[in-house]
Design a protein around this motif. Structure first.
Motif: not given
Length: 460
Positions: A80-82, A124-128, A130-136
């Motif tokens: 994430p970039i603010v 949100k980054r942590a959630d994304r 987790d989703l990538v790890r879960l998908s893999a």
């Protein structure tokens, strides 16, 4: 502790941001150029970047900042970039968000607004992630799972499979009962493959090998640093089985303490990973199995009645192999073919005397016993011909499995067996001797229940 990278050519601004963010519990690192930011993100773990839009080449239009967003996203697409600038325009904000920025903050900033934005986007980054790890992990599991193709000529077993095929279309929790070695885990996977959840993951966990201390971590997962040995995030079984099926084998071996935790999740359909405050929804279908008489366990207050009713919307008993004698030879031939291929041995065939011996033998270890027997004879038979003597069966008349007098061993005298094979036979023989009672079999060998199941897992 989450790390924020501050990219700004003003050291005063860096100092102000560090003061604010370190007070909020973040670790901060500052650099003064986009190039330094690229190097840092390429080599260090960063959870969020605070990026100024204007540097020495262009102090008002934000071109350097826009270019930096694109390059940072190439290095880490989930980062994430603010972005921050004192020369804010609507066009610049829109362009920054189009390039992939998570938020746009004007200077001078509002402390509360900035802190909230950072918190939200790090989560949100942590959630994304987790989703990538879960998908893999789901993809890996799908590749390793084998399609279940039952070999059966037994009308009894065919009726069971027809019942399970029908039940698979529902969302009901299913409890599989039956003796050790009947293949309850294969039936559980069969249910999954014939359900509307077949595209999801099938996750199997042996509850007999899960201690109270590891229950939460194994079932619900944990965050890095949640406890002493939590060196990285762990995705729990419930999360891996999301929108799929979770198979809880040997469910009767859960302690009352762990039973209470499982019941709460099944009732509320919500759970939380250890070290996390995020509440997750349980979307897994529960299939469980046991060889124990749960009604007796409930009467003895060893198993919760309310958990029993949560698990067994419907209960299906898996028949023992001796109730399906028509299946013994087809299964034996299938296992011989499978192991001959796996070990690159000539295809072994059963001689008439071996066929007769198999038909007369009472498989108290059920399909598992037959499977391991065929695996062994692939190595012990001569010239790919399996004779009765190669099966290493005890005579039915003097099997200690039927004796009222305990003996120290029921292992046949076969000097070709490896140490692992001797241990394996000892485990199955002792279990059969005690009528399938795991507690008695484990105690007789000086093992705890969890140690017993770890050894059994070794031999599938």
């Amino acid at each position: 502790m989450k790390k924020v990278l501050i990219v700004d050519d003003s050291l005063d601004i860096q100092a102000s941001l560090k003061f604010l963010l370190e007070d909020e519990g973040y670790t901060c690192h500052g650099v003064v150029t986009p190039d330094a930011a690229f190097d840092y993100v390429s080599t260090q773990e960063v959870d969020l970047v605070l990026l100024d839009m204007n540097f020495t080449q262009d102090t008002t239009r934000g071109k350097e900042g826009l270019a930096a967003i694109s390059q940072l996203m190439q290095i880490d697409p989930l980062l994430p970039i603010v972005v921050m600038t004192g020369w804010a325009t609507l066009d610049l904000a829109v362009n920054a968000l189009k390039q992939g920025a998570a938020d746009f903050i004007e200077k001078p900033w509002d402390d509360e607004r900035l802190a909230h934005s950072i918190k939200v986007h790090i989560e949100k980054r942590a959630d994304r992630q987790d989703l990538v790890r879960l998908s893999a992990e789901n993809e890996r599991l799908k590749k390793t799972q084998r399609s279940i193709n039952f070999v059966t000529q037994s009308e009894h077993k065919q009726r069971v499979l027809a019942q399970l095929t029908q039940l698979a279309q529902s969302e009901m929790n299913i409890l599989l009962t039956g003796e050790n070695g009947t293949g309850k885990s294969y039936y559980a996977q069969y249910i999954h493959e014939h359900s509307r959840r077949a595209d999801g993951s099938f996750i199997s966990i042996n509850m007999g090998a899960v201690s109270d201390e590891l229950f939460n971590s194994e079932l619900f997962g944990h965050k890095k640093g949640a406890f002493t040995d939590a060196k990285e995030d762990r995705v729990g079984a419930f999360t891996l089985a999301s929108n799929g099926s979770l198979f809880l084998d040997e469910i009767a071996n859960l302690s009352l303490r762990s039973q209470a935790k499982l019941l709460q999740v099944l009732e509320e359909r919500k759970y939380t990973a250890v070290g996390s405050h995020k509440v997750l929804e349980n979307t897994a279908r529960i299939i469980s199995a046991t060889n124990s008489k749960l009604h007796d366990a409930i009467a003895n207050q060893a198993f919760r009645q309310d958990l029993y009713y949560r698990l067994n919307t419907v209960e299906v008993e898996i028949p023992p192999l001796r109730a399906c004698p028509e299946d013994i030879l087809p299964l034996a031939e299938r296992f011989l073919s499978q192991f001959s291929h796996n070990y690159k041995k000539p295809l072994a065939s059963l001689m008439p005397c071996a066929v007769k011996a198999l038909k007369q033998y009472e498989f108290l270890g059920n399909v598992r016993e037959l499977k391991h027997m065929m695996e062994r004879v692939v190595f012990t038979c001569a010239n790919a011909k399996v004779f009765a003597s190669d099966l290493a069966l005890n005579n039915a008349s003097d099997q200690s499995l039927h004796s009222t007098t305990k003996s120290t061993s029921v292992i046949p005298e076969n000097h070709d067996l490896t140490l692992d094979e001797i241990v394996e036979q000892a485990l199955f023989s002792r279990l059969a001797f005690h009528g399938g009672n795991v507690s008695k079999a484990a105690k007789s060998l000086g093992l705890s229940r969890s140690a017993w199941y770890r050894k059994m897992d070794k031999y599938e």
